[in-house]
Design a protein around this motif. Structure first.
Motif, PDB file in Angstrom:
ATOM      1  N   GLY A 154       0.803  -1.213   0.000  1.00 44.77           N
ATOM      2  CA  GLY A 154       0.000   0.000   0.000  1.00 44.77           C
ATOM      3  C   GLY A 154       0.836   1.263   0.000  1.00 44.77           C
ATOM      4  O   GLY A 154       0.538   2.227  -0.722  1.00 44.77           O
ATOM      5  N   LEU A 155       1.900   1.288   0.802  1.00 37.89           N
ATOM      6  CA  LEU A 155       2.766   2.464   0.847  1.00 37.89           C
ATOM      7  C   LEU A 155       3.483   2.686  -0.478  1.00 37.89           C
ATOM      8  O   LEU A 155       3.614   3.824  -0.948  1.00 37.89           O
ATOM      9  N   SER A 156       3.957   1.613  -1.083  1.00 35.53           N
ATOM     10  CA  SER A 156       4.632   1.722  -2.375  1.00 35.53           C
ATOM     11  C   SER A 156       3.686   2.250  -3.442  1.00 35.53           C
ATOM     12  O   SER A 156       4.035   3.146  -4.226  1.00 35.53           O
ATOM     13  N   CYS A 157       2.475   1.707  -3.461  1.00 30.43           N
ATOM     14  CA  CYS A 157       1.470   2.156  -4.417  1.00 30.43           C
ATOM     15  C   CYS A 157       1.132   3.621  -4.188  1.00 30.43           C
ATOM     16  O   CYS A 157       1.082   4.427  -5.128  1.00 30.43           O
ATOM     17  N   HIS A 159       2.850   6.066  -2.719  1.00 25.43           N
ATOM     18  CA  HIS A 159       3.931   6.994  -3.052  1.00 25.43           C
ATOM     19  C   HIS A 159       4.039   7.193  -4.560  1.00 25.43           C
ATOM     20  O   HIS A 159       4.181   8.331  -5.039  1.00 25.43           O
ATOM     21  N   ARG A 160       3.961   6.117  -5.309  1.00 26.33           N
ATOM     22  CA  ARG A 160       4.068   6.228  -6.770  1.00 26.33           C
ATOM     23  C   ARG A 160       2.908   7.053  -7.335  1.00 26.33           C
ATOM     24  O   ARG A 160       3.111   7.885  -8.224  1.00 26.33           O
ATOM     25  N   LEU A 161       1.701   6.839  -6.816  1.00 26.76           N
ATOM     26  CA  LEU A 161       0.545   7.595  -7.298  1.00 26.76           C
ATOM     27  C   LEU A 161       0.643   9.063  -6.906  1.00 26.76           C
ATOM     28  O   LEU A 161       0.313   9.964  -7.690  1.00 26.76           O
ATOM     29  N   ALA A 162       1.098   9.322  -5.681  1.00 24.11           N
ATOM     30  CA  ALA A 162       1.260  10.706  -5.244  1.00 24.11           C
ATOM     31  C   ALA A 162       2.293  11.425  -6.094  1.00 24.11           C
ATOM     32  O   ALA A 162       2.119  12.613  -6.429  1.00 24.11           O
ATOM     33  N   ALA A 163       3.371  10.735  -6.444  1.00 20.42           N
ATOM     34  CA  ALA A 163       4.414  11.342  -7.277  1.00 20.42           C
ATOM     35  C   ALA A 163       3.863  11.766  -8.631  1.00 20.42           C
ATOM     36  O   ALA A 163       4.357  12.722  -9.237  1.00 20.42           O
ATOM     37  N   ALA A 437       0.340   0.783  -9.223  1.00 19.30           N
ATOM     38  CA  ALA A 437       0.227   2.239  -9.322  1.00 19.30           C
ATOM     39  C   ALA A 437       0.459   2.709 -10.748  1.00 19.30           C
ATOM     40  O   ALA A 437      -0.249   3.602 -11.248  1.00 19.30           O
ATOM     41  N   GLU A 438       1.438   2.136 -11.419  1.00 19.30           N
ATOM     42  CA  GLU A 438       1.694   2.496 -12.812  1.00 19.30           C
ATOM     43  C   GLU A 438       0.484   2.162 -13.685  1.00 19.30           C
ATOM     44  O   GLU A 438       0.093   2.928 -14.570  1.00 19.30           O
ATOM     45  N   ASP A 439      -0.127   1.013 -13.416  1.00 21.84           N
ATOM     46  CA  ASP A 439      -1.291   0.601 -14.203  1.00 21.84           C
ATOM     47  C   ASP A 439      -2.496   1.489 -13.895  1.00 21.84           C
ATOM     48  O   ASP A 439      -3.250   1.863 -14.810  1.00 21.84           O
ATOM     49  N   ILE A 440      -2.686   1.825 -12.617  1.00 26.36           N
ATOM     50  CA  ILE A 440      -3.783   2.718 -12.236  1.00 26.36           C
ATOM     51  C   ILE A 440      -3.619   4.081 -12.905  1.00 26.36           C
ATOM     52  O   ILE A 440      -4.566   4.636 -13.485  1.00 26.36           O
ATOM     53  N   ASP A 441      -2.412   4.620 -12.850  1.00 27.73           N
ATOM     54  CA  ASP A 441      -2.146   5.922 -13.458  1.00 27.73           C
ATOM     55  C   ASP A 441      -2.403   5.885 -14.964  1.00 27.73           C
ATOM     56  O   ASP A 441      -3.025   6.799 -15.517  1.00 27.73           O
ATOM     57  N   ALA A 442      -1.938   4.829 -15.621  1.00 29.09           N
ATOM     58  CA  ALA A 442      -2.143   4.724 -17.059  1.00 29.09           C
ATOM     59  C   ALA A 442      -3.632   4.657 -17.403  1.00 29.09           C
ATOM     60  O   ALA A 442      -4.095   5.287 -18.364  1.00 29.09           O
ATOM     61  N   ARG A 443      -4.375   3.896 -16.601  1.00 29.20           N
ATOM     62  CA  ARG A 443      -5.810   3.783 -16.844  1.00 29.20           C
ATOM     63  C   ARG A 443      -6.509   5.129 -16.646  1.00 29.20           C
ATOM     64  O   ARG A 443      -7.338   5.535 -17.469  1.00 29.20           O
ATOM     65  N   LEU A 444      -6.180   5.810 -15.576  1.00 31.12           N
ATOM     66  CA  LEU A 444      -6.845   7.081 -15.275  1.00 31.12           C
ATOM     67  C   LEU A 444      -6.474   8.187 -16.252  1.00 31.12           C
ATOM     68  O   LEU A 444      -7.296   9.042 -16.582  1.00 31.12           O
ATOM     69  N   MET A 445      -5.231   8.157 -16.721  1.00 33.66           N
ATOM     70  CA  MET A 445      -4.747   9.237 -17.574  1.00 33.66           C
ATOM     71  C   MET A 445      -4.798   8.880 -19.051  1.00 33.66           C
ATOM     72  O   MET A 445      -4.409   9.678 -19.915  1.00 33.66           O
TER      73      MET A 445
END
Length: 453
Positions: A154-157, A159-163, A437-445
Protein backbone atom coordinates in the motif's frame (compact mmCIF):
# COMPACT_ATOMS: atom_id res chain seq x y z
CA UNK A 1 -5.31 -14.04 27.50
CA UNK A 2 -6.17 -14.90 31.08
CA UNK A 3 -3.08 -14.82 33.25
CA UNK A 4 -4.61 -17.63 35.31
CA UNK A 5 -4.28 -19.94 32.34
CA UNK A 6 -0.60 -19.21 31.76
CA UNK A 7 1.93 -21.85 32.72
CA UNK A 8 3.97 -21.13 35.86
CA UNK A 9 7.01 -21.44 33.58
CA UNK A 10 6.02 -18.29 31.68
CA UNK A 11 7.35 -15.15 33.33
CA UNK A 12 8.90 -11.79 32.59
CA UNK A 13 12.34 -10.55 33.57
CA UNK A 14 14.38 -13.65 32.77
CA UNK A 15 17.35 -11.49 31.76
CA UNK A 16 18.87 -8.22 32.88
CA UNK A 17 18.36 -4.93 31.09
CA UNK A 18 21.95 -5.07 29.83
CA UNK A 19 21.44 -8.57 28.42
CA UNK A 20 18.22 -7.54 26.68
CA UNK A 21 19.91 -4.49 25.17
CA UNK A 22 22.76 -6.62 23.83
CA UNK A 23 20.43 -9.32 22.50
CA UNK A 24 18.22 -6.88 20.61
CA UNK A 25 20.97 -4.70 19.16
CA UNK A 26 21.19 -4.27 15.37
CA UNK A 27 21.92 -7.73 13.97
CA UNK A 28 23.76 -6.24 10.96
CA UNK A 29 25.33 -2.88 11.88
CA UNK A 30 25.67 -0.39 9.00
CA UNK A 31 28.84 0.04 6.96
CA UNK A 32 30.93 3.14 7.43
CA UNK A 33 32.19 5.03 4.38
CA UNK A 34 35.49 3.11 4.16
CA UNK A 35 33.77 -0.27 4.54
CA UNK A 36 31.28 0.70 1.84
CA UNK A 37 34.09 1.71 -0.49
CA UNK A 38 35.87 -1.61 0.01
CA UNK A 39 32.64 -3.57 -0.51
CA UNK A 40 31.72 -1.61 -3.64
CA UNK A 41 35.16 -2.17 -5.17
CA UNK A 42 34.48 -5.91 -5.23
CA UNK A 43 31.65 -5.55 -7.77
CA UNK A 44 32.39 -6.62 -11.35
CA UNK A 45 29.69 -4.21 -12.64
CA UNK A 46 28.35 -6.95 -14.89
CA UNK A 47 26.66 -5.75 -18.09
CA UNK A 48 24.16 -8.62 -18.05
CA UNK A 49 23.83 -8.55 -14.27
CA UNK A 50 22.08 -11.59 -12.76
CA UNK A 51 21.59 -9.65 -9.52
CA UNK A 52 19.12 -7.31 -11.24
CA UNK A 53 17.09 -10.24 -12.56
CA UNK A 54 17.03 -11.75 -9.07
CA UNK A 55 15.66 -8.55 -7.49
CA UNK A 56 11.83 -8.42 -7.51
CA UNK A 57 11.99 -4.63 -7.84
CA UNK A 58 14.69 -4.81 -10.57
CA UNK A 59 16.99 -2.25 -8.96
CA UNK A 60 19.96 -1.43 -11.21
CA UNK A 61 22.41 -2.88 -8.70
CA UNK A 62 25.67 -2.49 -10.68
CA UNK A 63 24.81 1.17 -11.31
CA UNK A 64 24.14 2.04 -7.68
CA UNK A 65 27.26 0.20 -6.52
CA UNK A 66 29.34 2.06 -9.13
CA UNK A 67 27.87 5.32 -7.85
CA UNK A 68 28.98 4.41 -4.32
CA UNK A 69 32.42 3.41 -5.63
CA UNK A 70 32.79 6.80 -7.37
CA UNK A 71 31.83 8.76 -4.25
CA UNK A 72 28.21 9.63 -5.08
CA UNK A 73 26.13 7.64 -2.57
CA UNK A 74 23.17 10.03 -2.83
CA UNK A 75 22.91 9.27 -6.53
CA UNK A 76 23.07 5.59 -5.61
CA UNK A 77 20.17 6.07 -3.21
CA UNK A 78 18.09 7.72 -5.92
CA UNK A 79 18.80 4.81 -8.26
CA UNK A 80 17.46 2.49 -5.57
CA UNK A 81 14.43 4.61 -4.64
CA UNK A 82 13.30 5.03 -8.24
CA UNK A 83 12.78 1.25 -8.32
CA UNK A 84 12.01 0.57 -4.66
CA UNK A 85 10.79 3.41 -2.44
CA UNK A 86 11.16 1.13 0.61
CA UNK A 87 14.74 0.31 -0.28
CA UNK A 88 15.87 1.17 3.24
CA UNK A 89 13.72 -1.51 4.83
CA UNK A 90 14.44 -4.03 2.10
CA UNK A 91 18.16 -3.52 2.70
CA UNK A 92 17.55 -4.74 6.24
CA UNK A 93 15.06 -7.58 5.76
CA UNK A 94 15.42 -8.97 2.24
CA UNK A 95 16.68 -12.56 2.03
CA UNK A 96 19.53 -11.31 -0.15
CA UNK A 97 21.23 -14.71 0.03
CA UNK A 98 18.30 -16.08 -2.01
CA UNK A 99 17.93 -13.03 -4.26
CA UNK A 100 20.56 -10.55 -5.45
CA UNK A 101 23.54 -11.85 -3.48
CA UNK A 102 22.64 -15.45 -4.27
CA UNK A 103 22.85 -14.58 -7.97
CA UNK A 104 26.07 -12.54 -7.65
CA UNK A 105 28.83 -13.69 -9.99
CA UNK A 106 31.32 -13.55 -7.12
CA UNK A 107 29.12 -15.96 -5.21
CA UNK A 108 29.49 -18.50 -8.00
CA UNK A 109 33.20 -17.88 -8.44
CA UNK A 110 34.30 -17.48 -4.81
CA UNK A 111 31.35 -18.31 -2.57
CA UNK A 112 31.52 -14.75 -1.22
CA UNK A 113 29.08 -12.33 -2.91
CA UNK A 114 29.26 -8.56 -3.02
CA UNK A 115 27.50 -7.19 0.09
CA UNK A 116 24.63 -5.75 -1.91
CA UNK A 117 22.18 -5.45 0.98
CA UNK A 118 24.67 -3.64 3.20
CA UNK A 119 25.62 -1.27 0.37
CA UNK A 120 21.96 -0.54 -0.29
CA UNK A 121 21.49 0.35 3.36
CA UNK A 122 24.58 2.59 3.31
CA UNK A 123 23.20 4.58 0.39
CA UNK A 124 19.56 4.81 1.44
CA UNK A 125 20.26 5.64 5.09
CA UNK A 126 22.53 8.47 4.03
CA UNK A 127 19.95 10.15 1.81
CA UNK A 128 17.05 9.58 4.23
CA UNK A 129 19.01 11.34 6.98
CA UNK A 130 19.04 14.56 4.97
CA UNK A 131 16.40 17.28 5.14
CA UNK A 132 13.46 17.11 2.75
CA UNK A 133 12.07 14.41 0.49
CA UNK A 134 14.04 13.72 -2.69
CA UNK A 135 10.96 13.28 -4.91
CA UNK A 136 8.61 16.05 -6.02
CA UNK A 137 4.98 15.61 -7.02
CA UNK A 138 3.75 16.22 -10.54
CA UNK A 139 1.00 18.76 -11.12
CA UNK A 140 -2.32 17.76 -9.49
CA UNK A 141 -4.51 15.55 -11.66
CA UNK A 142 -7.71 15.91 -9.68
CA UNK A 143 -7.95 12.11 -9.32
CA UNK A 144 -8.39 10.41 -5.94
CA UNK A 145 -7.34 6.85 -5.15
CA UNK A 146 -8.18 4.79 -2.07
CA UNK A 147 -5.48 2.44 -0.78
CA UNK A 148 -6.58 -0.11 1.79
CA UNK A 149 -3.67 -1.20 3.97
CA UNK A 150 -0.57 0.79 4.95
CA UNK A 151 1.85 -2.09 4.56
CA UNK A 152 4.68 -2.31 2.02
CA UNK A 153 2.37 -2.81 -0.98
CA UNK A 154 0.00 0.00 0.00
CA UNK A 155 2.77 2.46 0.85
CA UNK A 156 4.63 1.72 -2.38
CA UNK A 157 1.47 2.16 -4.42
CA UNK A 158 0.52 5.36 -2.61
CA UNK A 159 3.93 6.99 -3.05
CA UNK A 160 4.07 6.23 -6.77
CA UNK A 161 0.54 7.60 -7.30
CA UNK A 162 1.26 10.71 -5.24
CA UNK A 163 4.41 11.34 -7.28
CA UNK A 164 2.24 11.38 -10.40
CA UNK A 165 0.00 14.09 -8.95
CA UNK A 166 -2.90 12.02 -7.66
CA UNK A 167 -4.42 12.40 -4.20
CA UNK A 168 -4.23 9.21 -2.12
CA UNK A 169 -6.12 8.22 1.02
CA UNK A 170 -4.80 5.16 2.86
CA UNK A 171 -7.17 3.26 5.15
CA UNK A 172 -5.27 1.28 7.79
CA UNK A 173 -6.88 -1.06 10.31
CA UNK A 174 -4.15 -0.81 12.95
CA UNK A 175 -3.10 2.12 15.10
CA UNK A 176 0.12 2.65 13.13
CA UNK A 177 1.02 2.40 9.44
CA UNK A 178 3.74 0.06 8.24
CA UNK A 179 2.02 -3.32 8.13
CA UNK A 180 4.48 -6.20 8.24
CA UNK A 181 7.41 -3.79 8.54
CA UNK A 182 6.01 -2.34 11.76
CA UNK A 183 4.35 -5.37 13.32
CA UNK A 184 5.79 -8.53 11.80
CA UNK A 185 9.59 -8.40 11.59
CA UNK A 186 12.10 -9.29 14.30
CA UNK A 187 13.10 -6.25 16.35
CA UNK A 188 16.83 -6.84 15.95
CA UNK A 189 16.50 -6.36 12.16
CA UNK A 190 14.89 -2.90 12.34
CA UNK A 191 16.16 -1.11 15.42
CA UNK A 192 15.59 2.48 16.58
CA UNK A 193 12.05 2.76 15.23
CA UNK A 194 13.16 2.58 11.61
CA UNK A 195 9.81 1.31 10.28
CA UNK A 196 7.93 4.43 11.46
CA UNK A 197 10.79 6.72 10.46
CA UNK A 198 10.65 5.30 6.94
CA UNK A 199 6.89 5.87 6.73
CA UNK A 200 7.28 9.49 7.84
CA UNK A 201 10.02 9.99 5.27
CA UNK A 202 7.87 8.45 2.51
CA UNK A 203 4.92 10.70 3.39
CA UNK A 204 7.17 13.71 2.86
CA UNK A 205 6.26 13.68 -0.81
CA UNK A 206 2.81 15.04 0.10
CA UNK A 207 -0.57 14.13 -1.31
CA UNK A 208 -1.05 11.11 0.97
CA UNK A 209 -3.46 10.97 3.89
CA UNK A 210 -3.50 8.01 6.30
CA UNK A 211 -6.61 7.15 8.28
CA UNK A 212 -5.80 4.61 10.97
CA UNK A 213 -8.33 2.40 12.74
CA UNK A 214 -10.17 1.93 9.43
CA UNK A 215 -10.76 -1.71 8.44
CA UNK A 216 -12.89 -3.11 5.67
CA UNK A 217 -16.24 -4.23 7.00
CA UNK A 218 -19.11 -2.32 8.56
CA UNK A 219 -19.22 1.23 7.22
CA UNK A 220 -16.06 0.85 5.15
CA UNK A 221 -16.84 -1.44 2.22
CA UNK A 222 -15.18 -2.10 -1.10
CA UNK A 223 -18.39 -1.14 -2.89
CA UNK A 224 -18.51 2.25 -1.15
CA UNK A 225 -14.81 2.94 -1.82
CA UNK A 226 -15.15 2.05 -5.50
CA UNK A 227 -18.09 4.44 -5.78
CA UNK A 228 -16.30 7.35 -4.06
CA UNK A 229 -12.79 7.06 -5.51
CA UNK A 230 -11.42 6.89 -9.04
CA UNK A 231 -9.55 3.65 -8.21
CA UNK A 232 -9.00 1.33 -5.27
CA UNK A 233 -5.87 -0.63 -4.36
CA UNK A 234 -6.08 -3.45 -1.83
CA UNK A 235 -2.98 -4.22 0.21
CA UNK A 236 -4.74 -5.76 3.19
CA UNK A 237 -2.27 -8.56 3.90
CA UNK A 238 -3.31 -11.84 5.51
CA UNK A 239 -4.80 -11.25 8.92
CA UNK A 240 -5.88 -14.74 10.00
CA UNK A 241 -3.57 -17.57 11.10
CA UNK A 242 -4.17 -21.18 10.12
CA UNK A 243 -5.16 -23.58 12.89
CA UNK A 244 -3.54 -26.83 13.99
CA UNK A 245 -6.98 -28.45 14.24
CA UNK A 246 -6.07 -30.27 17.44
CA UNK A 247 -7.88 -30.54 20.73
CA UNK A 248 -6.63 -28.14 23.40
CA UNK A 249 -5.33 -25.79 20.70
CA UNK A 250 -7.02 -22.90 22.49
CA UNK A 251 -5.16 -23.48 25.76
CA UNK A 252 -3.86 -20.35 27.46
CA UNK A 253 -0.21 -20.81 26.55
CA UNK A 254 -0.69 -21.45 22.82
CA UNK A 255 -0.74 -18.35 20.65
CA UNK A 256 -0.14 -17.17 17.12
CA UNK A 257 3.51 -16.31 16.44
CA UNK A 258 2.49 -13.16 14.56
CA UNK A 259 0.74 -11.84 17.67
CA UNK A 260 3.81 -12.53 19.80
CA UNK A 261 6.06 -10.70 17.33
CA UNK A 262 3.66 -7.75 17.10
CA UNK A 263 3.45 -7.50 20.90
CA UNK A 264 7.23 -7.56 21.15
CA UNK A 265 7.62 -4.92 18.44
CA UNK A 266 5.24 -2.56 20.24
CA UNK A 267 6.54 -3.17 23.76
CA UNK A 268 8.14 -0.18 25.46
CA UNK A 269 9.98 -2.46 27.90
CA UNK A 270 11.10 -5.89 26.71
CA UNK A 271 11.81 -6.90 30.31
CA UNK A 272 8.06 -6.82 30.93
CA UNK A 273 7.29 -9.47 28.28
CA UNK A 274 6.59 -12.93 29.75
CA UNK A 275 8.33 -15.85 28.03
CA UNK A 276 8.38 -19.56 28.76
CA UNK A 277 11.26 -21.74 29.80
CA UNK A 278 10.46 -24.43 27.22
CA UNK A 279 9.13 -22.90 23.99
CA UNK A 280 7.95 -24.82 20.92
CA UNK A 281 7.40 -23.07 17.58
CA UNK A 282 5.42 -24.93 14.93
CA UNK A 283 6.20 -23.90 11.36
CA UNK A 284 9.15 -23.36 9.05
CA UNK A 285 8.95 -19.87 7.59
CA UNK A 286 10.42 -16.52 8.51
CA UNK A 287 7.73 -15.93 11.11
CA UNK A 288 8.68 -19.16 12.87
CA UNK A 289 12.35 -18.21 12.93
CA UNK A 290 11.69 -14.64 14.09
CA UNK A 291 9.47 -15.89 16.92
CA UNK A 292 11.90 -18.62 17.98
CA UNK A 293 15.00 -16.42 17.96
CA UNK A 294 13.29 -13.64 19.87
CA UNK A 295 12.02 -16.12 22.44
CA UNK A 296 15.64 -17.10 23.04
CA UNK A 297 16.70 -13.46 23.19
CA UNK A 298 14.08 -12.84 25.88
CA UNK A 299 15.57 -15.62 27.97
CA UNK A 300 13.77 -18.86 27.07
CA UNK A 301 16.07 -21.76 27.95
CA UNK A 302 14.89 -24.30 25.40
CA UNK A 303 13.40 -23.24 22.06
CA UNK A 304 12.55 -25.75 19.35
CA UNK A 305 11.21 -25.18 15.85
CA UNK A 306 9.33 -28.19 14.45
CA UNK A 307 8.57 -28.30 10.73
CA UNK A 308 6.56 -30.96 8.93
CA UNK A 309 8.70 -31.25 5.78
CA UNK A 310 12.42 -31.70 5.14
CA UNK A 311 14.64 -28.86 6.33
CA UNK A 312 15.57 -27.81 2.80
CA UNK A 313 11.86 -27.18 2.19
CA UNK A 314 11.58 -24.60 4.97
CA UNK A 315 10.35 -21.17 3.92
CA UNK A 316 13.03 -19.53 6.04
CA UNK A 317 16.28 -19.08 4.14
CA UNK A 318 19.38 -21.06 5.02
CA UNK A 319 20.91 -17.86 6.37
CA UNK A 320 17.96 -17.41 8.74
CA UNK A 321 18.05 -21.06 9.78
CA UNK A 322 21.75 -20.73 10.57
CA UNK A 323 21.07 -17.57 12.55
CA UNK A 324 18.45 -19.44 14.56
CA UNK A 325 20.75 -22.34 15.41
CA UNK A 326 23.57 -19.94 16.34
CA UNK A 327 21.09 -18.27 18.67
CA UNK A 328 20.48 -21.57 20.42
CA UNK A 329 17.29 -22.66 18.65
CA UNK A 330 16.93 -26.35 17.84
CA UNK A 331 15.30 -27.20 14.49
CA UNK A 332 13.51 -30.51 14.02
CA UNK A 333 12.33 -31.22 10.47
CA UNK A 334 10.06 -33.95 9.19
CA UNK A 335 7.55 -33.93 12.08
CA UNK A 336 3.97 -32.76 12.50
CA UNK A 337 1.93 -32.13 15.67
CA UNK A 338 -0.71 -34.77 16.37
CA UNK A 339 -1.79 -34.01 19.92
CA UNK A 340 -1.63 -31.28 22.54
CA UNK A 341 -1.52 -32.55 26.11
CA UNK A 342 -2.92 -29.98 28.50
CA UNK A 343 -3.84 -29.77 32.18
CA UNK A 344 -5.96 -27.06 33.82
CA UNK A 345 -6.25 -25.29 30.46
CA UNK A 346 -2.47 -25.09 30.00
CA UNK A 347 -0.31 -26.98 27.51
CA UNK A 348 2.33 -29.17 29.10
CA UNK A 349 3.45 -31.34 26.19
CA UNK A 350 3.09 -31.47 22.41
CA UNK A 351 3.15 -34.84 20.67
CA UNK A 352 4.64 -35.06 17.19
CA UNK A 353 4.70 -37.76 14.53
CA UNK A 354 7.63 -38.21 12.19
CA UNK A 355 6.61 -37.67 8.58
CA UNK A 356 7.53 -38.89 5.14
CA UNK A 357 6.42 -37.68 1.72
CA UNK A 358 4.50 -40.31 -0.25
CA UNK A 359 3.20 -39.46 -3.73
CA UNK A 360 3.73 -35.82 -2.90
CA UNK A 361 1.69 -35.98 0.29
CA UNK A 362 2.93 -35.76 3.86
CA UNK A 363 2.13 -38.90 5.82
CA UNK A 364 2.93 -39.91 9.44
CA UNK A 365 5.43 -42.77 9.67
CA UNK A 366 4.08 -44.35 12.84
CA UNK A 367 6.90 -43.11 15.06
CA UNK A 368 7.09 -39.91 17.00
CA UNK A 369 8.16 -38.00 20.07
CA UNK A 370 6.97 -35.54 22.68
CA UNK A 371 8.30 -32.11 23.60
CA UNK A 372 7.79 -30.44 26.94
CA UNK A 373 6.27 -27.01 26.39
CA UNK A 374 5.07 -24.26 28.65
CA UNK A 375 4.58 -21.98 25.65
CA UNK A 376 3.71 -22.79 22.01
CA UNK A 377 3.74 -20.43 19.03
CA UNK A 378 1.88 -21.30 15.82
CA UNK A 379 3.48 -20.14 12.57
CA UNK A 380 1.80 -22.39 10.02
CA UNK A 381 0.69 -19.82 7.48
CA UNK A 382 -1.88 -17.07 7.21
CA UNK A 383 -5.04 -16.42 5.21
CA UNK A 384 -7.47 -13.64 4.40
CA UNK A 385 -9.63 -12.74 7.36
CA UNK A 386 -12.34 -10.74 5.59
CA UNK A 387 -15.00 -11.08 2.94
CA UNK A 388 -14.24 -8.84 -0.05
CA UNK A 389 -17.32 -7.83 -2.01
CA UNK A 390 -17.44 -9.84 -5.20
CA UNK A 391 -13.70 -10.48 -5.60
CA UNK A 392 -12.50 -13.81 -6.96
CA UNK A 393 -10.41 -15.84 -4.52
CA UNK A 394 -7.97 -18.39 -5.96
CA UNK A 395 -7.35 -21.96 -4.78
CA UNK A 396 -4.67 -20.70 -2.41
CA UNK A 397 -7.10 -18.42 -0.60
CA UNK A 398 -5.74 -15.16 -2.06
CA UNK A 399 -7.29 -12.49 -4.27
CA UNK A 400 -7.06 -13.56 -7.92
CA UNK A 401 -5.26 -10.96 -10.05
CA UNK A 402 -4.00 -10.60 -13.60
CA UNK A 403 -1.16 -8.46 -14.93
CA UNK A 404 -0.14 -5.66 -12.57
CA UNK A 405 -2.65 -6.47 -9.85
CA UNK A 406 -5.94 -6.16 -11.72
CA UNK A 407 -8.77 -7.92 -9.90
CA UNK A 408 -12.02 -9.18 -11.39
CA UNK A 409 -13.69 -5.86 -10.49
CA UNK A 410 -12.98 -2.98 -12.86
CA UNK A 411 -11.22 -0.15 -11.04
CA UNK A 412 -9.94 -2.35 -8.20
CA UNK A 413 -6.35 -3.58 -7.92
CA UNK A 414 -4.62 -5.72 -5.30
CA UNK A 415 -1.04 -6.54 -4.30
CA UNK A 416 1.15 -7.83 -1.52
CA UNK A 417 0.49 -10.89 0.60
CA UNK A 418 -3.29 -10.78 0.01
CA UNK A 419 -2.91 -11.19 -3.77
CA UNK A 420 -2.12 -14.30 -5.76
CA UNK A 421 1.38 -14.65 -7.13
CA UNK A 422 3.29 -13.09 -4.26
CA UNK A 423 5.87 -14.83 -2.09
CA UNK A 424 5.24 -13.07 1.21
CA UNK A 425 8.31 -10.83 0.99
CA UNK A 426 8.46 -7.10 1.64
CA UNK A 427 10.36 -6.54 -1.60
CA UNK A 428 7.77 -8.42 -3.65
CA UNK A 429 4.95 -6.43 -2.05
CA UNK A 430 6.76 -3.19 -2.91
CA UNK A 431 7.10 -4.29 -6.54
CA UNK A 432 3.43 -5.23 -6.77
CA UNK A 433 2.27 -1.96 -5.24
CA UNK A 434 4.52 0.02 -7.55
CA UNK A 435 3.39 -1.83 -10.69
CA UNK A 436 -0.27 -1.52 -9.76
CA UNK A 437 0.23 2.24 -9.32
CA UNK A 438 1.69 2.50 -12.81
CA UNK A 439 -1.29 0.60 -14.20
CA UNK A 440 -3.78 2.72 -12.24
CA UNK A 441 -2.15 5.92 -13.46
CA UNK A 442 -2.14 4.72 -17.06
CA UNK A 443 -5.81 3.78 -16.84
CA UNK A 444 -6.85 7.08 -15.27
CA UNK A 445 -4.75 9.24 -17.57
CA UNK A 446 -5.46 7.27 -20.76
CA UNK A 447 -1.92 6.26 -21.68
CA UNK A 448 -0.10 2.94 -22.13
CA UNK A 449 1.26 1.45 -18.93
CA UNK A 450 5.03 1.31 -18.47
CA UNK A 451 6.09 -1.05 -15.68
CA UNK A 452 9.52 -0.26 -14.16
CA UNK A 453 12.10 -2.99 -14.53
Amino acid sequence: MSQARLSPGIRAGRLTQAEIAANFADVAPPLDRHEAQVAADRCYFCHDAPCITACPTAIDIPLFIRQIATGTPDAAAMTIFHANILGGMCARVCPTENLCEGACVRMEAEGDPVRIGALQRFATDGLMAQQGHPFRRADPTGRRIAVVGAGPAGLSCAHRLAAKGHEVVIFEARAKPGGLNEYGIASYKTVDGFAQAEVEWLLGIGGITIRTGQALGGDLTLTALAAEYDAVFLGVGLGAVNRLRLEAEDAGNIRDAVDFIAELRQASDLLSLPIGRDVVVIGGGMTAVDAAVQARLLGAENVTIVYRRAREMMGASQHEQDHATRSGVRIIAGATPVAVIAADGRVETVEFAHTAVTDGRIQPTGTGFRLKADQVFKAIGQRLDMALDGLDIDAGGKIAVTGPGRTGIDGVWAGGDCAAGGDDLTVTAVAQGRDAAEDIDARLMGRPVEIPG
